[in-house]
Design a protein around this motif. Structure first.
Motif, PDB file in Angstrom:
ATOM      1  N   GLU A 191      -4.601   8.126  -9.630  1.00  0.00           N
ATOM      2  CA  GLU A 191      -5.336   9.277  -9.092  1.00  0.00           C
ATOM      3  C   GLU A 191      -4.452  10.520  -8.964  1.00  0.00           C
ATOM      4  O   GLU A 191      -4.948  11.643  -8.985  1.00  0.00           O
ATOM      5  N   HIS A 192      -3.156  10.326  -8.790  1.00  0.00           N
ATOM      6  CA  HIS A 192      -2.256  11.457  -8.546  1.00  0.00           C
ATOM      7  C   HIS A 192      -1.501  11.910  -9.791  1.00  0.00           C
ATOM      8  O   HIS A 192      -0.955  13.023  -9.815  1.00  0.00           O
ATOM      9  N   PHE A 193      -1.401  11.024 -10.805  1.00  0.00           N
ATOM     10  CA  PHE A 193      -0.664  11.385 -12.024  1.00  0.00           C
ATOM     11  C   PHE A 193      -1.546  11.039 -13.225  1.00  0.00           C
ATOM     12  O   PHE A 193      -1.748   9.853 -13.524  1.00  0.00           O
ATOM     13  N   THR A 194      -2.033  12.051 -13.902  1.00  0.00           N
ATOM     14  CA  THR A 194      -2.991  11.861 -14.996  1.00  0.00           C
ATOM     15  C   THR A 194      -2.373  11.038 -16.127  1.00  0.00           C
ATOM     16  O   THR A 194      -1.222  11.256 -16.509  1.00  0.00           O
ATOM     17  N   ASP A 195      -3.166  10.122 -16.656  1.00  0.00           N
ATOM     18  CA  ASP A 195      -2.770   9.303 -17.814  1.00  0.00           C
ATOM     19  C   ASP A 195      -1.509   8.472 -17.570  1.00  0.00           C
ATOM     20  O   ASP A 195      -0.735   8.224 -18.498  1.00  0.00           O
ATOM     21  N   PHE A 196      -1.319   8.097 -16.328  1.00  0.00           N
ATOM     22  CA  PHE A 196      -0.178   7.215 -16.010  1.00  0.00           C
ATOM     23  C   PHE A 196      -0.579   5.769 -16.323  1.00  0.00           C
ATOM     24  O   PHE A 196      -1.607   5.293 -15.847  1.00  0.00           O
ATOM     25  N   THR A 197       0.228   5.102 -17.126  1.00  0.00           N
ATOM     26  CA  THR A 197      -0.050   3.711 -17.493  1.00  0.00           C
ATOM     27  C   THR A 197       1.077   2.824 -16.980  1.00  0.00           C
ATOM     28  O   THR A 197       2.255   3.110 -17.233  1.00  0.00           O
ATOM     29  N   VAL A 198       0.720   1.768 -16.263  1.00  0.00           N
ATOM     30  CA  VAL A 198       1.743   0.890 -15.696  1.00  0.00           C
ATOM     31  C   VAL A 198       2.288  -0.043 -16.784  1.00  0.00           C
ATOM     32  O   VAL A 198       1.531  -0.783 -17.408  1.00  0.00           O
ATOM     33  N   THR A 199       3.585   0.027 -17.012  1.00  0.00           N
ATOM     34  CA  THR A 199       4.233  -0.907 -17.943  1.00  0.00           C
ATOM     35  C   THR A 199       5.145  -1.884 -17.226  1.00  0.00           C
ATOM     36  O   THR A 199       5.552  -2.885 -17.802  1.00  0.00           O
ATOM     37  N   HIS A 200       5.510  -1.556 -15.970  1.00  0.00           N
ATOM     38  CA  HIS A 200       6.386  -2.428 -15.189  1.00  0.00           C
ATOM     39  C   HIS A 200       5.838  -2.494 -13.763  1.00  0.00           C
ATOM     40  O   HIS A 200       5.349  -1.495 -13.233  1.00  0.00           O
ATOM     41  N   ARG A 201       5.936  -3.630 -13.169  1.00  0.00           N
ATOM     42  CA  ARG A 201       5.590  -3.724 -11.749  1.00  0.00           C
ATOM     43  C   ARG A 201       6.405  -4.847 -11.126  1.00  0.00           C
ATOM     44  O   ARG A 201       6.702  -5.857 -11.762  1.00  0.00           O
ATOM     45  N   TRP A 202       6.778  -4.638  -9.893  1.00  0.00           N
ATOM     46  CA  TRP A 202       7.582  -5.640  -9.211  1.00  0.00           C
ATOM     47  C   TRP A 202       7.447  -5.445  -7.708  1.00  0.00           C
ATOM     48  O   TRP A 202       6.748  -4.537  -7.242  1.00  0.00           O
ATOM     49  N   ALA A 203       8.077  -6.319  -6.957  1.00  0.00           N
ATOM     50  CA  ALA A 203       8.055  -6.202  -5.499  1.00  0.00           C
ATOM     51  C   ALA A 203       9.483  -6.233  -5.000  1.00  0.00           C
ATOM     52  O   ALA A 203      10.384  -6.750  -5.664  1.00  0.00           O
ATOM     53  N   THR A 204       9.693  -5.648  -3.854  1.00  0.00           N
ATOM     54  CA  THR A 204      11.026  -5.616  -3.280  1.00  0.00           C
ATOM     55  C   THR A 204      10.935  -5.872  -1.788  1.00  0.00           C
ATOM     56  O   THR A 204       9.854  -5.812  -1.212  1.00  0.00           O
ATOM     57  N   GLN A 205      12.046  -6.186  -1.188  1.00  0.00           N
ATOM     58  CA  GLN A 205      12.028  -6.547   0.233  1.00  0.00           C
ATOM     59  C   GLN A 205      13.188  -5.867   0.943  1.00  0.00           C
ATOM     60  O   GLN A 205      14.267  -5.734   0.388  1.00  0.00           O
ATOM     61  N   ASP A 206      12.942  -5.439   2.170  1.00  0.00           N
ATOM     62  CA  ASP A 206      14.037  -4.859   2.933  1.00  0.00           C
ATOM     63  C   ASP A 206      13.878  -5.253   4.394  1.00  0.00           C
ATOM     64  O   ASP A 206      12.827  -5.754   4.799  1.00  0.00           O
ATOM     65  N   THR A 207      14.929  -5.023   5.162  1.00  0.00           N
ATOM     66  CA  THR A 207      14.883  -5.357   6.587  1.00  0.00           C
ATOM     67  C   THR A 207      15.023  -4.077   7.395  1.00  0.00           C
ATOM     68  O   THR A 207      15.753  -3.155   7.018  1.00  0.00           O
ATOM     69  N   PHE A 208      14.315  -4.058   8.501  1.00  0.00           N
ATOM     70  CA  PHE A 208      14.264  -2.879   9.363  1.00  0.00           C
ATOM     71  C   PHE A 208      14.822  -3.246  10.731  1.00  0.00           C
ATOM     72  O   PHE A 208      14.428  -4.258  11.316  1.00  0.00           O
ATOM     73  N   SER A 209      15.729  -2.412  11.246  1.00  0.00           N
ATOM     74  CA  SER A 209      16.264  -2.649  12.583  1.00  0.00           C
ATOM     75  C   SER A 209      15.262  -2.135  13.613  1.00  0.00           C
ATOM     76  O   SER A 209      14.354  -1.360  13.284  1.00  0.00           O
ATOM     77  N   THR A 210      15.435  -2.559  14.857  1.00  0.00           N
ATOM     78  CA  THR A 210      14.481  -2.154  15.894  1.00  0.00           C
ATOM     79  C   THR A 210      14.791  -0.767  16.456  1.00  0.00           C
ATOM     80  O   THR A 210      13.993  -0.238  17.231  1.00  0.00           O
ATOM     81  N   ASP A 211      15.931  -0.150  16.080  1.00  0.00           N
ATOM     82  CA  ASP A 211      16.213   1.198  16.589  1.00  0.00           C
ATOM     83  C   ASP A 211      16.493   2.191  15.457  1.00  0.00           C
ATOM     84  O   ASP A 211      17.121   3.218  15.672  1.00  0.00           O
TER      85      ASP A 211
END
Ligand code: FES
Length: 510
Positions: free
Chosen positions: A321-341
Motif C-alpha cells: 500500500e505504501h510502495f507501488t509495485d513492490f514485490t516480495v522476493t525475500h521474507r524472514w523473521a527476527t528476534q530481539d530482547t527488550f530490557s525493562t528500562d
C-alpha cells in the motif's frame, strides 16, 4: 525467490563466501572467551584481540548468522522514541551518555570500514523517526527535544523523502546503513589474522566461574579463560536473573526490488505506529534498489498469537500500500530482547562477579548496541573502567519504573508454566495433526509431547517441555519451529536448539 517461486529467506545470509571456521576439537586456554558470534560477540572479540588479548570466539552455529544475519542493518544513534523514555527513567545525564555511546558506535563502524578497507555496501544517510497521525505530533516534538538535549544534532521536520506524507519526524543526518555480514565476516578474518581463534558449531553448555573460568561445550571440550563474555543474544548463563527483566519479541521482515521509476525512500525510517514499521533500501542491481521492511512485533510462542504467517501477510499488505509495485522476493523473521528500562544490559554478568560479562537487551538496536558493547566490555576487561559502565550496568535497578514490566514478565512466565499444563488448546491425537502442522499432545501418564507431521507425512515427536525452565513450547507453522513463550527459546522439529536461552535440545519422547 526460490526455485519453487516462494520468497527466499534473509537477504543477508545469501552472502556466504566462507571461510567456515572449525568446531572446537580439544581443550584450550585463552585470556578471554567470547560466547556468541553476532554483532556484539564479533566486535568484542575483535577489540580485545587488537588490545593484545588471546581470544577464543565460540559460536553454537555459524558466525553472524543468527539475529545479526536477520536484521534490517540500520546503524544509527536515533532509536525511535528512545530518548524521551531514557530521559524519563534514567535522567538527562544518562540520556546524554546513551547518545554519545551510540554515536561513537556509528562513527567507529565508519572508521573500521575505511581503515580496514571493508567493502560492505556502507552508505551514509539520514535516519528518521516519523508519525503520520496528527495526534502523535507532540510525541515526535518531545523526542526531538530529548534527543537534542542528549547531544544529538537532530532536526524536527514535517516532511520526509517518502512516497507518502508524514505529520512530523525527527531526522538525524550522517548515519549508516550497510551489509552486516559483509562487515562482520571481514572483521572476523582480521581477528584471525591478528591471532584470535574462532570456533563454529561449538555450543557452550556450562560455565563455572573461577580463576580461570571454565566453559564446557556440548562435545565435552573445555575452554579455560581469565574472562568470559556471554554475548548470546538472550544470555545462556543467567547468573544475574536477567530473565526477570528481559522480554523476547519477534518481528517479521519482507524485502524485494523497487521498480526503477519508483519513488525510493532516501534514508532509514521508523514509525512506532501500526505496531512499528521500519524500512530502508539497499543496493540491488543497476536498475534499482531493494526495499527492506520490518515490523509487526509479537511474542514468540504465544499460544493465542496469530503466528508469523499472519504477521507476514499484514506487513506485505502494508508495504504494497505504501510502495507501488513492490514485490516480495525475500521474507524472514527476527528476534530481539527488550530490557525493562529501555537501556541494554552490558557489563558484569552478576553482582560481585569479576570475570564474567554479558551483553544483551538491545531492544531492536543490536548493531550500534553491539559495537558499543564491544568497546565498553573491552575497556572493562583491559582497563577496569568505562565512562558508559554505570549507564549499561546489568545489575542496575529502577524499581519504580521497572516494576510494572517485571511483574508482567513474571506473571507471563507463571501463566505459561501453570496454565499451559492444563488441558485445552492442544490436539487430542496425532490424527488431528495435518501435513506441515504441529501440536502438543497430552498422553496418559506421560509428559506433554510436541508432535509435528512433515509434508511427507512423517511424524517428529519430542518432549514439549522447554529445557530452559520448563514452559511448554508452541508450534509456528511458517517457521517450522517450536517456540517457548516464556523467554523465547526456539527448537527445530527434532528438538535441536535454534535460539537460546535454552542450551539443551528438547528431550526425546517419554
Ligand atoms: Fe525459558 Fe523456555 S525459554 S522456559
Amino acid at each position: 525467490m526460490t526455485r519453487s517461486g516462494q520468497p527466499a529467506g534473509s537477504l543477508w545470509t545469501e552472502y556466504d563466501p566462507g571461510p567456515e571456521y572449525p568446531p572446537l576439537r580439544g581443550d584450550i586456554r585463552v585470556e578471554v572467551a567470547v560466547v556468541g558470534a553476532g554483532m556484539a560477540g564479533i566486535c568484542t572479540a575483535w577489540e580485545l584481540t587488537r588490545r593484545g588479548r588471546t581470544v577464543a570466539l565460540v559460536e553454537a552455529d555459524r558466525i553472524a548468522h543468527g539475529v545479526t544475519g536477520h536484521t534490517t542493518a540500520k546503524l544509527s544513534a536515533l532509536h525511535g522514541m528512545a530518548y524521551s523514555r531514557i530521559r524519563k527513567v534514567h535522567g538527562a545525564e544518562r540520556a546524554g551518555q546513551y547518545a554519545a555511546s551510540q554515536q561513537d558506535a556509528v562513527a567507529h563502524v565508519q572508521e573500521l570500514s575505511d581503515g580496514l578497507g571493508i567493502d560492505c555496501d556502507l552508505e551514509r544517510t539520514s535516519a528518521y523517526t516519523y508519525v503520520t497521525a496528527p495526534d502523535r505530533v507532540d510525541d515526535v516534538r518531545r523526542e526531538a527535544d530529548a534527543a537534542r538535549d542528549a547531544g544529538l544534532d537532530v532536526a524536527y521536520v514535517e516532511e520526509a523523502p517518502l512516497p507518502f506524507p508524514v505529520a512530523a519526524a525527527v531526522r538525524l543526518d550522517d548515519q549508516v546503513q550497510f551489509h552486516p555480514r559483509k562487515f562482520l565476516l571481514a572483521l572476523a578474518v582480521d581477528l584471525v589474522r591478528h591471532g584470535g581463534k574462532i570456533f563454529e558449531r561449538s555450543r557452550v553448555t556450562d560455565l563455572s566461574e573461577g580463576e580461570p573460568c571454565r566453559l564446557t561445550t556440548s562435545a565435552d571440550h573445555i575452554i579455560r579463560a581469565d574472562d568470559v563474555v556471554v554475548a548470546t543474544h538472550y544470555p545462556v548463563f543467567d547468573r544475574g536473573l536477567h530473565f526477570t527483566r528481559l522480554e523476547p519479541k519477534r518481528e517479521v521482515v519482507v524485502a524485494g526490488p523497487l521498480p526503477p521509476d519508483a519513488i525510493t525512500p532516501e534514508g532509514m525510517f521508523l514509525t512506532p505506529e501500526e505496531n512499528t514499521r521500519s524500512f530502508r533500501t539497499a543496493p540491488h542491481d543497476e536498475h534499482g534498489r531493494m526495499l527492506i521492511v520490518t515490523g509487526e512485533k509479537f511474542n514468540p510462542g504465544a499460544p493465542h498469537d496469530r503466528g508469523s504467517a499472519a504477521h507476514l501477510d499484514t506487513l506485505t499488505t502494508w508495504a504494497g500500500e505504501h510502495f507501488t509495485d513492490f514485490t516480495v522476493t525475500h521474507r524472514w523473521a527476527t528476534q530481539d530482547t527488550f530490557s525493562t528500562d529501555h537501556v541494554p544490559y552490558v557489563g558484569r554478568l552478576r553482582p560481585g562477579g569479576h570475570h564474567t560479562y554479558v551483553a544483551t537487551g538491545f531492544g531492536g538496536w543490536g548493531l550500534s548496541g553491539g559495537v558499543m558493547a564491544g568497546r565498553l566490555l573491552t575497556s572493562l576487561i583491559t582497563d577496569g573502567a568505562s565512562p558508559w559502565a554505570e549507564l549499561y550496568d546489568p545489575v542496575r535497578l529502577h524499581p519504580v519504573a521497572e516494576a510494572p514490566a517485571m511483574l508482567r514478565l513474571g506473571a507471563k512466565t507463571v501463566r505459561h508454566l501453570v496454565g499451559d499444563r492444563l488441558p485445552g488448546g492442544h490436539a487430542d491425537s496425532v490424527d488431528d495433526i495435518g501435513p506441515g502442522q504441529g501440536a502438543v499432545l497430552r498422553g496418559h501418564g506421560e509428559g506433554p509431547q510436541a508432535v509435528h507431521r512433515d509434508m511427507s507425512g512423517t511424524l517428529h515427536q519430542v518432549s514439549a517441555r522447554c529445557t530452559h525452565l520448563g514452559c511448554i513450547v508452541h508450534f509456528d507453522e511458517t517457521e517450522r519451529a517450536w517456540e517457548c513463550p516464556c523467554h523465547g527459546s526456539r527448537f527445530d522439529v527434532d528438538g535441536a536448539v535454534l535460539h537460546g536461552p535454552a542450551v539443551r535440545p528438547l528431550e526425546p519422547p517419554s
